[in-house]
Design a protein around this motif. Structure first.
Motif, PDB file in Angstrom:
ATOM      1  N   GLY A 209       0.798  12.301   3.263  1.00 32.33           N
ATOM      2  CA  GLY A 209       2.369  12.401   3.395  1.00 32.33           C
ATOM      3  C   GLY A 209       2.814  12.858   2.200  1.00 32.33           C
ATOM      4  N   VAL A 210       2.349  12.212   0.918  1.00 33.44           N
ATOM      5  CA  VAL A 210       2.919  12.799  -0.210  1.00 33.44           C
ATOM      6  C   VAL A 210       2.449  14.365  -0.460  1.00 33.44           C
ATOM      7  CG1 VAL A 210       2.596  12.544  -2.603  1.00 33.44           C
ATOM      8  CG2 VAL A 210       2.846  10.555  -1.413  1.00 33.44           C
TER       9      VAL A 210
ATOM     10  N   VAL B  34       8.457  13.430  -6.461  1.00 36.14           N
ATOM     11  CA  VAL B  34       8.769  14.741  -5.966  1.00 36.14           C
ATOM     12  C   VAL B  34      10.049  15.234  -5.859  1.00 36.14           C
ATOM     13  CG1 VAL B  34       8.073  16.287  -4.074  1.00 36.14           C
ATOM     14  CG2 VAL B  34       6.453  14.691  -4.854  1.00 36.14           C
TER      15      VAL B  34
ATOM     16  N   ILE C 294      11.858  17.085   2.507  1.00 33.15           N
ATOM     17  CA  ILE C 294      10.642  16.205   1.978  1.00 33.15           C
ATOM     18  C   ILE C 294      10.675  15.066   2.743  1.00 33.15           C
ATOM     19  CG2 ILE C 294       9.904  14.809  -0.130  1.00 33.15           C
ATOM     20  CD1 ILE C 294      11.357  17.263  -1.883  1.00 33.15           C
TER      21      ILE C 294
ATOM     22  N   ILE D 146       5.770   8.137  -5.776  1.00 31.99           N
ATOM     23  CA  ILE D 146       5.489   9.655  -5.988  1.00 31.99           C
ATOM     24  C   ILE D 146       6.312  10.403  -5.174  1.00 31.99           C
ATOM     25  CG2 ILE D 146       3.736  11.225  -5.938  1.00 31.99           C
ATOM     26  CD1 ILE D 146       1.525   9.254  -5.789  1.00 31.99           C
ATOM     27  N   ILE D 147       6.803  10.086  -3.834  1.00 30.16           N
ATOM     28  CA  ILE D 147       7.895  10.952  -2.899  1.00 30.16           C
ATOM     29  C   ILE D 147       9.099  10.877  -3.852  1.00 30.16           C
ATOM     30  CG2 ILE D 147       9.112  10.998  -1.091  1.00 30.16           C
ATOM     31  CD1 ILE D 147       6.510  11.611  -0.361  1.00 30.16           C
TER      32      ILE D 147
ATOM     33  N   ALA E 299       4.634  16.426   1.263  1.00 26.76           N
ATOM     34  CA  ALA E 299       6.096  16.535   0.786  1.00 26.76           C
ATOM     35  C   ALA E 299       5.805  17.527  -0.516  1.00 26.76           C
ATOM     36  CB  ALA E 299       6.390  15.321   0.122  1.00 26.76           C
TER      37      ALA E 299
ATOM     38  N   TYR F 212      -0.859   9.181   1.407  1.00 26.48           N
ATOM     39  CA  TYR F 212      -1.017  10.191   0.290  1.00 26.48           C
ATOM     40  C   TYR F 212      -1.137  11.730   1.113  1.00 26.48           C
ATOM     41  CZ  TYR F 212      -1.687   6.559  -3.077  1.00 26.48           C
ATOM     42  OH  TYR F 212      -1.689   5.315  -3.898  1.00 26.48           O
TER      43      TYR F 212
ATOM     44  N   ILE G 260      -3.717   8.032   4.021  1.00 30.27           N
ATOM     45  CA  ILE G 260      -2.543   8.579   5.134  1.00 30.27           C
ATOM     46  C   ILE G 260      -1.374   8.749   4.266  1.00 30.27           C
ATOM     47  CG2 ILE G 260      -1.192   8.683   7.351  1.00 30.27           C
ATOM     48  CD1 ILE G 260      -3.900   7.797   8.510  1.00 30.27           C
TER      49      ILE G 260
ATOM     50  N   THR H 262       7.223  14.191   5.132  1.00 32.41           N
ATOM     51  CA  THR H 262       6.395  12.737   5.056  1.00 32.41           C
ATOM     52  C   THR H 262       6.382  11.994   6.179  1.00 32.41           C
ATOM     53  OG1 THR H 262       7.247  12.951   2.754  1.00 32.41           O
ATOM     54  CG2 THR H 262       5.886  10.931   3.207  1.00 32.41           C
TER      55      THR H 262
ATOM     56  N   ILE I  51       4.438  13.451   9.011  1.00 31.08           N
ATOM     57  CA  ILE I  51       2.828  13.830   8.723  1.00 31.08           C
ATOM     58  C   ILE I  51       2.113  12.378   8.635  1.00 31.08           C
ATOM     59  CG2 ILE I  51       1.096  14.181   6.911  1.00 31.08           C
ATOM     60  CD1 ILE I  51       1.993  17.001   7.703  1.00 31.08           C
ATOM     61  N   VAL I  52       2.917  11.329   8.201  1.00 35.90           N
ATOM     62  CA  VAL I  52       2.232  10.010   8.253  1.00 35.90           C
ATOM     63  C   VAL I  52       2.126   9.639   9.727  1.00 35.90           C
ATOM     64  CG1 VAL I  52       2.748   7.572   7.698  1.00 35.90           C
ATOM     65  CG2 VAL I  52       2.812   9.573   6.074  1.00 35.90           C
TER      66      VAL I  52
ATOM     67  N   ARG J  93       2.994   2.899  -4.171  1.00 33.24           N
ATOM     68  CA  ARG J  93       2.721   4.017  -5.035  1.00 33.24           C
ATOM     69  C   ARG J  93       3.092   5.516  -4.251  1.00 33.24           C
ATOM     70  NH1 ARG J  93      -3.056   5.221  -7.886  1.00 33.24           N
ATOM     71  NH2 ARG J  93      -2.186   6.769  -9.332  1.00 33.24           N
ATOM     72  N   PRO J  94       2.958   5.511  -2.841  1.00 31.61           N
ATOM     73  CA  PRO J  94       3.219   6.984  -2.463  1.00 31.61           C
ATOM     74  C   PRO J  94       4.808   7.029  -2.359  1.00 31.61           C
ATOM     75  CG  PRO J  94       1.453   5.968  -1.245  1.00 31.61           C
ATOM     76  CD  PRO J  94       1.860   4.974  -2.270  1.00 31.61           C
TER      77      PRO J  94
ATOM     78  N   LEU K 216       2.648  21.238  10.936  1.00 30.83           N
ATOM     79  CA  LEU K 216       3.841  20.314  10.983  1.00 30.83           C
ATOM     80  C   LEU K 216       4.836  20.839   9.827  1.00 30.83           C
ATOM     81  CD1 LEU K 216       1.893  16.951  11.556  1.00 30.83           C
ATOM     82  CD2 LEU K 216       3.380  18.124  13.278  1.00 30.83           C
TER      83      LEU K 216
ATOM     84  N   PHE L 195       5.902  21.177   0.768  1.00 26.67           N
ATOM     85  CA  PHE L 195       7.154  21.444   1.391  1.00 26.67           C
ATOM     86  C   PHE L 195       8.011  21.802  -0.063  1.00 26.67           C
ATOM     87  CE2 PHE L 195      11.608  20.634   2.217  1.00 26.67           C
ATOM     88  CZ  PHE L 195      11.770  21.118   3.556  1.00 26.67           C
TER      89      PHE L 195
ATOM     90  N   GLN M 254       0.802  -1.127   0.017  1.00 29.79           N
ATOM     91  CA  GLN M 254      -0.125  -0.007  -0.081  1.00 29.79           C
ATOM     92  C   GLN M 254       0.960   1.493  -0.033  1.00 29.79           C
ATOM     93  OE1 GLN M 254      -2.093   1.285   3.573  1.00 29.79           O
ATOM     94  NE2 GLN M 254      -1.111  -0.082   4.715  1.00 29.79           N
ATOM     95  N   TYR M 255       2.251   1.170   0.273  1.00 26.26           N
ATOM     96  CA  TYR M 255       3.052   2.206   0.308  1.00 26.26           C
ATOM     97  C   TYR M 255       3.846   2.334  -0.804  1.00 26.26           C
ATOM     98  CZ  TYR M 255       2.169   2.362   5.564  1.00 26.26           C
ATOM     99  OH  TYR M 255       1.404   2.497   6.604  1.00 26.26           O
TER     100      TYR M 255
END
Lengths: 103, 223
Positions: free
Chosen positions: B48-49, A16, A78, A12-13, B52, B46, B44, A82, A85-86, A8-9, B93, B55, A5-6
């Motif tokens: 975080g994405v 970015v 970055i 994307i990170i 990012a 996403y 969640i 991430t 926030i997560v 794709r994120p 944050l 930021f 589940q992580y």
């Protein structure tokens, strides 16, 4: 932990980060990006002169300000953003779920 | 718009910290939309994405006129995606981490969160809601309506935040109030254009790629 589940994120990170690095590398020479002062800095400079930056008193020394390489600073920022926030949102979700189960 | 430490007076710092903490506590209890569905935790990573991306955009400045630059704040953008209350926590944050890099003060974090999170996020969100109500009378597609409302809301929220920031530095005596407010608003009339365009493009992109990530459609009154 289900890492799928992580996937794709995380991809994307990575994108970015690549985009930011490219923006820094080519954005300034192309004029898309600028190192000029922003709105607040412009107001303070216009009234107080350039010296206001040197005369600033900070009771805190920012923890990561020693990182002078902007590529590294961007990448660390970055990743740190991430992760924080997560973690915080999972914690909030955990608290909300526990509250819902109790009621 | 990141106020550094050593600029604001003690009273302004304390009052704004108190307001921000109280609004964040209120926000925690009102932040229903993000966790309403059983599988909402899948979103969640996403979030975080999204943080990012914000930021990264806050990290780099785009040029405007007369040797001045601006950068994305993203308060209204995050609020349109996650809701106004979650946006405040996200912005707080992000600002915490930026302050560690010396971009904005640590003690001034309350003021910066107030300007960019409360005004930029929560107030900006309700400006978007207002414009959505107007646009709902038209036959535009929903993604176009949200995109236009986000652009206008982001633009106006930045000007409003710069107005408040001008008052704060004026009260602190860094710049006289009769100069700080009009000049802050003047510069952000231009900087806000970038904010509006970038926010609108990101919202439109999300609608095209992952529309279920926009969690506020019911509050926005999307028809």
């Amino acid at each position: 932990m289900d890492f799928i589940q992580y996937k794709r994120p995380i991809m994307i990170i990575a994108l970015v980060i690549i985009a930011l690095v490219l923006m820094i590398a080519i954005g300034f020479p192309l004029g898309i990006l600028s190192q000029n002062p922003d709105g607040l800095e412009r107001v303070l400079i216009d009234y107080n002169g350039e010296s206001w930056l040197e005369n600033l008193f900070s009771p805190w020394t920012p923890f990561l300000v020693w990182i002078e390489n902007e590529y590294l600073a961007g990448i660390i920022g970055i990743i740190l953003t991430t992760v924080v926030i997560v973690v915080v949102f999972y914690f909030i979700a955990f608290l909300k779920r526990r509250r819902r189960e109790k009621s | 718009m990141h106020i550094p430490d050593g600029f604001l007076d003690l009273m302004t710092i304390v009052v704004l910290w108190l307001i921000v903490v109280l609004v964040m506590i209120l926000g925690y209890f009102k932040m229903g939309k993000v966790f309403q569905k059983e599988d909402s935790e899948k979103l969640i990573p996403y979030i975080g994405v999204l943080a990012a991306v914000i930021f990264a955009f806050q990290f780099v400045n785009y040029p405007i006129l007369w040797g001045t630059s601006g950068h994305l704040v993203g308060g209204t953008l995050v609020a349109v995606i996650l809701g106004p209350w979650a946006s405040l926590i996200v912005l707080f944050l992000i600002l915490v981490i930026q302050s560690f890099f010396g971009d904005g003060g640590i003690i001034a974090l309350g003021a910066n969160t107030f300007n960019m999170g409360v005004i930029g996020g929560i107030v900006g969100f309700y400006i978007v809601v207002f414009f959505m109500k107007l646009l709902n009378r038209t036959s535009l597609k929903k993604e176009v309506k949200v995109t236009i409302s986000t652009a206008i809301g982001s633009y106006l929220s930045i000007i409003l935040a710069s107005f408040v920031c001008g008052i704060e530095i004026g009260i602190a005596g860094a710049v006289p109030l009769d100069i700080s407010v009009p000049t802050m608003v003047f510069w952000h009339l231009f900087i806000g254009i970038g904010e509006g365009i970038i926010s609108a493009l990101i919202i439109f992109f999300i609608y095209k790629t992952k529309p279920n990530f926009i969690l506020t459609e019911s509050i926005l009154g999307v028809e």
